[in-house]
Design a protein around this motif. Sequence first.
Motif, PDB file in Angstrom:
ATOM      1  N   ALA A 135      -0.172 -25.567  17.941  1.00 14.55           N
ATOM      2  CA  ALA A 135       0.506 -26.861  17.846  1.00 14.55           C
ATOM      3  C   ALA A 135       0.194 -27.555  16.521  1.00 14.55           C
ATOM      4  N   VAL A 136      -0.063 -26.792  15.463  1.00 21.75           N
ATOM      5  CA  VAL A 136      -0.448 -27.402  14.197  1.00 21.75           C
ATOM      6  C   VAL A 136       0.680 -28.239  13.607  1.00 21.75           C
ATOM      7  N   GLY A 137       1.922 -27.972  14.009  1.00 23.24           N
ATOM      8  CA  GLY A 137       3.036 -28.770  13.548  1.00 23.24           C
ATOM      9  C   GLY A 137       2.981 -30.213  14.021  1.00 23.24           C
ATOM     10  N   VAL A 433       3.646 -43.770  -9.548  1.00 22.56           N
ATOM     11  CA  VAL A 433       3.669 -42.428  -8.955  1.00 22.56           C
ATOM     12  C   VAL A 433       5.039 -42.141  -8.348  1.00 22.56           C
ATOM     13  N   GLY A 434       5.645 -43.147  -7.685  1.00 23.99           N
ATOM     14  CA  GLY A 434       6.971 -42.947  -7.121  1.00 23.99           C
ATOM     15  C   GLY A 434       7.994 -42.622  -8.199  1.00 23.99           C
ATOM     16  N   LEU A 435       7.913 -43.291  -9.344  1.00 24.09           N
ATOM     17  CA  LEU A 435       8.839 -43.024 -10.445  1.00 24.09           C
ATOM     18  C   LEU A 435       8.634 -41.622 -11.003  1.00 24.09           C
ATOM     19  N   VAL A 436       7.382 -41.205 -11.124  1.00 25.12           N
ATOM     20  CA  VAL A 436       7.102 -39.853 -11.622  1.00 25.12           C
ATOM     21  C   VAL A 436       7.698 -38.814 -10.679  1.00 25.12           C
ATOM     22  N   LEU A 437       7.575 -39.042  -9.378  1.00 28.64           N
ATOM     23  CA  LEU A 437       8.125 -38.102  -8.407  1.00 28.64           C
ATOM     24  C   LEU A 437       9.646 -38.021  -8.512  1.00 28.64           C
ATOM     25  N   LEU A 438      10.291 -39.138  -8.783  1.00 26.60           N
ATOM     26  CA  LEU A 438      11.745 -39.154  -8.883  1.00 26.60           C
ATOM     27  C   LEU A 438      12.242 -38.454 -10.146  1.00 26.60           C
ATOM     28  N   THR A 439      11.468 -38.523 -11.211  1.00 27.90           N
ATOM     29  CA  THR A 439      11.941 -38.012 -12.494  1.00 27.90           C
ATOM     30  C   THR A 439      11.448 -36.613 -12.813  1.00 27.90           C
ATOM     31  N   ARG A 440      10.430 -36.135 -12.110  1.00 32.22           N
ATOM     32  CA  ARG A 440       9.912 -34.812 -12.451  1.00 32.22           C
ATOM     33  C   ARG A 440      10.903 -33.736 -12.034  1.00 32.22           C
ATOM     34  N   ARG A 441      10.826 -32.605 -12.701  1.00 31.88           N
ATOM     35  CA  ARG A 441      11.718 -31.490 -12.404  1.00 31.88           C
ATOM     36  C   ARG A 441      11.338 -30.860 -11.094  1.00 31.88           C
ATOM     37  N   ARG A 442      12.340 -30.482 -10.317  1.00 33.58           N
ATOM     38  CA  ARG A 442      12.085 -29.827  -9.036  1.00 33.58           C
ATOM     39  C   ARG A 442      11.434 -28.485  -9.262  1.00 33.58           C
ATOM     40  N   PRO A 443      10.350 -28.137  -8.489  1.00 35.93           N
ATOM     41  CA  PRO A 443       9.708 -26.834  -8.646  1.00 35.93           C
ATOM     42  C   PRO A 443      10.645 -25.702  -8.256  1.00 35.93           C
ATOM     43  N   ALA A 444      10.383 -24.548  -8.817  1.00 38.88           N
ATOM     44  CA  ALA A 444      11.232 -23.385  -8.549  1.00 38.88           C
ATOM     45  C   ALA A 444      10.867 -22.740  -7.231  1.00 38.88           C
ATOM     46  N   VAL A 445      10.836 -23.538  -6.177  1.00 38.07           N
ATOM     47  CA  VAL A 445      10.554 -23.048  -4.837  1.00 38.07           C
ATOM     48  C   VAL A 445      11.470 -23.795  -3.894  1.00 38.07           C
ATOM     49  N   VAL A 446      11.670 -23.239  -2.723  1.00 43.00           N
ATOM     50  CA  VAL A 446      12.538 -23.866  -1.733  1.00 43.00           C
ATOM     51  C   VAL A 446      11.776 -24.976  -1.051  1.00 43.00           C
ATOM     52  N   PRO A 447      12.282 -26.223  -1.042  1.00 43.03           N
ATOM     53  CA  PRO A 447      11.555 -27.312  -0.404  1.00 43.03           C
ATOM     54  C   PRO A 447      11.514 -27.154   1.100  1.00 43.03           C
ATOM     55  N   ALA A 448      10.375 -27.505   1.678  1.00 45.80           N
ATOM     56  CA  ALA A 448      10.244 -27.487   3.131  1.00 45.80           C
ATOM     57  C   ALA A 448      10.758 -28.797   3.682  1.00 45.80           C
ATOM     58  N   SER A 449      11.279 -28.772   4.889  1.00 44.38           N
ATOM     59  CA  SER A 449      11.831 -29.988   5.488  1.00 44.38           C
ATOM     60  C   SER A 449      10.764 -30.865   6.085  1.00 44.38           C
ATOM     61  N   SER A 450       9.568 -30.343   6.249  1.00 48.73           N
ATOM     62  CA  SER A 450       8.516 -31.153   6.845  1.00 48.73           C
ATOM     63  C   SER A 450       7.174 -30.566   6.494  1.00 48.73           C
ATOM     64  N   THR A 451       6.140 -31.347   6.757  1.00 46.49           N
ATOM     65  CA  THR A 451       4.776 -30.870   6.545  1.00 46.49           C
ATOM     66  C   THR A 451       4.484 -29.658   7.407  1.00 46.49           C
ATOM     67  N   ALA A 452       5.007 -29.673   8.637  1.00 47.35           N
ATOM     68  CA  ALA A 452       4.772 -28.545   9.544  1.00 47.35           C
ATOM     69  C   ALA A 452       5.383 -27.277   8.983  1.00 47.35           C
ATOM     70  N   ALA A 453       6.590 -27.402   8.390  1.00 51.63           N
ATOM     71  CA  ALA A 453       7.219 -26.230   7.816  1.00 51.63           C
ATOM     72  C   ALA A 453       6.405 -25.694   6.649  1.00 51.63           C
ATOM     73  N   ALA A 454       5.835 -26.609   5.873  1.00 52.08           N
ATOM     74  CA  ALA A 454       4.989 -26.178   4.764  1.00 52.08           C
ATOM     75  C   ALA A 454       3.777 -25.436   5.277  1.00 52.08           C
ATOM     76  N   ALA A 455       3.249 -25.849   6.414  1.00 52.41           N
ATOM     77  CA  ALA A 455       2.071 -25.204   6.984  1.00 52.41           C
ATOM     78  C   ALA A 455       2.364 -23.783   7.417  1.00 52.41           C
ATOM     79  N   ARG A 456       3.651 -23.514   7.780  1.00 56.71           N
ATOM     80  CA  ARG A 456       3.980 -22.178   8.243  1.00 56.71           C
ATOM     81  C   ARG A 456       4.208 -21.208   7.099  1.00 56.71           C
ATOM     82  N   GLY A 457       4.418 -21.753   5.889  1.00 54.37           N
ATOM     83  CA  GLY A 457       4.615 -20.899   4.738  1.00 54.37           C
ATOM     84  C   GLY A 457       6.054 -20.405   4.644  1.00 54.37           C
ATOM     85  N   PRO A 458       6.377 -19.583   3.660  1.00 55.82           N
ATOM     86  CA  PRO A 458       7.732 -19.093   3.455  1.00 55.82           C
ATOM     87  C   PRO A 458       8.229 -18.345   4.669  1.00 55.82           C
ATOM     88  N   GLN A 459       9.491 -18.565   5.015  1.00 52.81           N
ATOM     89  CA  GLN A 459      10.075 -17.884   6.174  1.00 52.81           C
ATOM     90  C   GLN A 459      10.752 -16.595   5.726  1.00 52.81           C
TER      91      GLN A 459
END
Length: 459
Positions: A135-137, A433-459
């Motif tokens: 139940a880590v999600g 920090v909020g402005l930096v997040l808005l302006t920084r380039r998106r990483p070359a990875v698929v964004p997870a929809s939630s923290t739980a999804a990030a915990a499960r790793g790439p699908q």
Amino acid sequence: MIHLASRVPDPAVRRLTATLYGYAFLSDLVLLYPLYVVFFADTGLSVGQISSLFVIWSAAGILFEVPSGAWADVVSRRLLLCLAPLVTAAGFALWVLLPSYPAFAVGFLLWGAGGALVSGALEALVWTELDRLGAVGRYARVLGRARTAGVLGVVVSGVLAGPVLAGGGYPAVGAASVLACLLATIVAARFPEHRPPAAAPALVNAPVPAGVPVPASGHDPTAAVRSVAAATPGDREPDGNPSAAADDEGDLGWWGTLRAGVTQVRTRPPVRSAVLLVAVVAADWGALDEYAPLLALDTGVRAEVVPMLLLLLWAGVTVGGLLAAVGERLDRRGYAALLGLVGVGLAGGALTGRPAGFVLLALGFGAAQLATVLADARLQARITGTSRATVTSLAGMATDLLIIGTYAGYGLLATVVGNAVAFAVTAGPYLVVGLVLLTRRRPAVVPASSTAAAARGPQ
């Protein structure tokens, strides 16, 4: 290893969460909370002496934070959660039995030590048990509700402190605070704890996985901001499933565990950036909370109205903790907007100079609570190995360091420009920090929809 079980043993999860919520509530059901500054002043301490006590308190957290986190990774985390309220209770008892500056200073040292015993150990125990139960999600929402339970404890303390003080004075308030700590220890004994069996020790200085950027040796003055931005909840960690190797390093001993935790933060950019994010998000509003009563008095209200305005702030914090399940859905831009809401709410509410501004402040504090919970959940999802509590404690130490800096900066600003402007300026880092997040380039990875999804790793 995270187990994605098809059926979660609900009774076991309910036992864990009920114990957690009860522990959080009782740990903050301290009637001295709304009165200790008044108590110090009634004892004859000056404002400067009281401020120095706050610094001692934060310094104690820094001193004990990381060693106690490594201890929590070696011995029973449940044992440390039982000891923490006892250490804190000893400090409160000392205050009311021997009210003086030296006693207050020692009491803050004990309170700081008690907080350090909990920090890291609690998050690591809850994450590990939820992981074991598949139940880590649920971690973010469980942690958010636990923070809310603690806020409710503070609210009840504010309601009861006045009548108890009127009926029995500071000795009665101190006795009630000690009793709450003892009850918290009893509840902590009910925490389930299942430590993983020892496995082959992992190499502390293992090669950095492919895809993880290796920082350059030269100093980059913007690296800290970019590192914080990289930790945004909602973006998948680039180095794969962060929990795949969780809790499998074997018994390294206290020193080995401490080194493994420090090495993980130093050599793994995703973990380091998540630690920095927790510190930046938690420090500012954690420090500003101490100055909210002064801000209330500056609006022109009578002293007896101040607790009501503070209750409004804690209502906002309560709502923020309860929204953790919704906040898990935020992507990078959504999290940046949340930080912007924190900055606007805190700065705007302070600059109104009116009691109505506390509605905006409540909104800002609530958003800050939600942002802190999400940042902590992201950190837990990125930690690997048996040094989970150690890494979490490093985040706590970084938070304490920033809080001390915030105390110093606020004090200087408030002396020159007043509380309202100092409050607004101190809230500025959230907007940055909020402005930096808005302006920084998106990483070359698929964004997870939630923290739980990030915990499960790439699908």
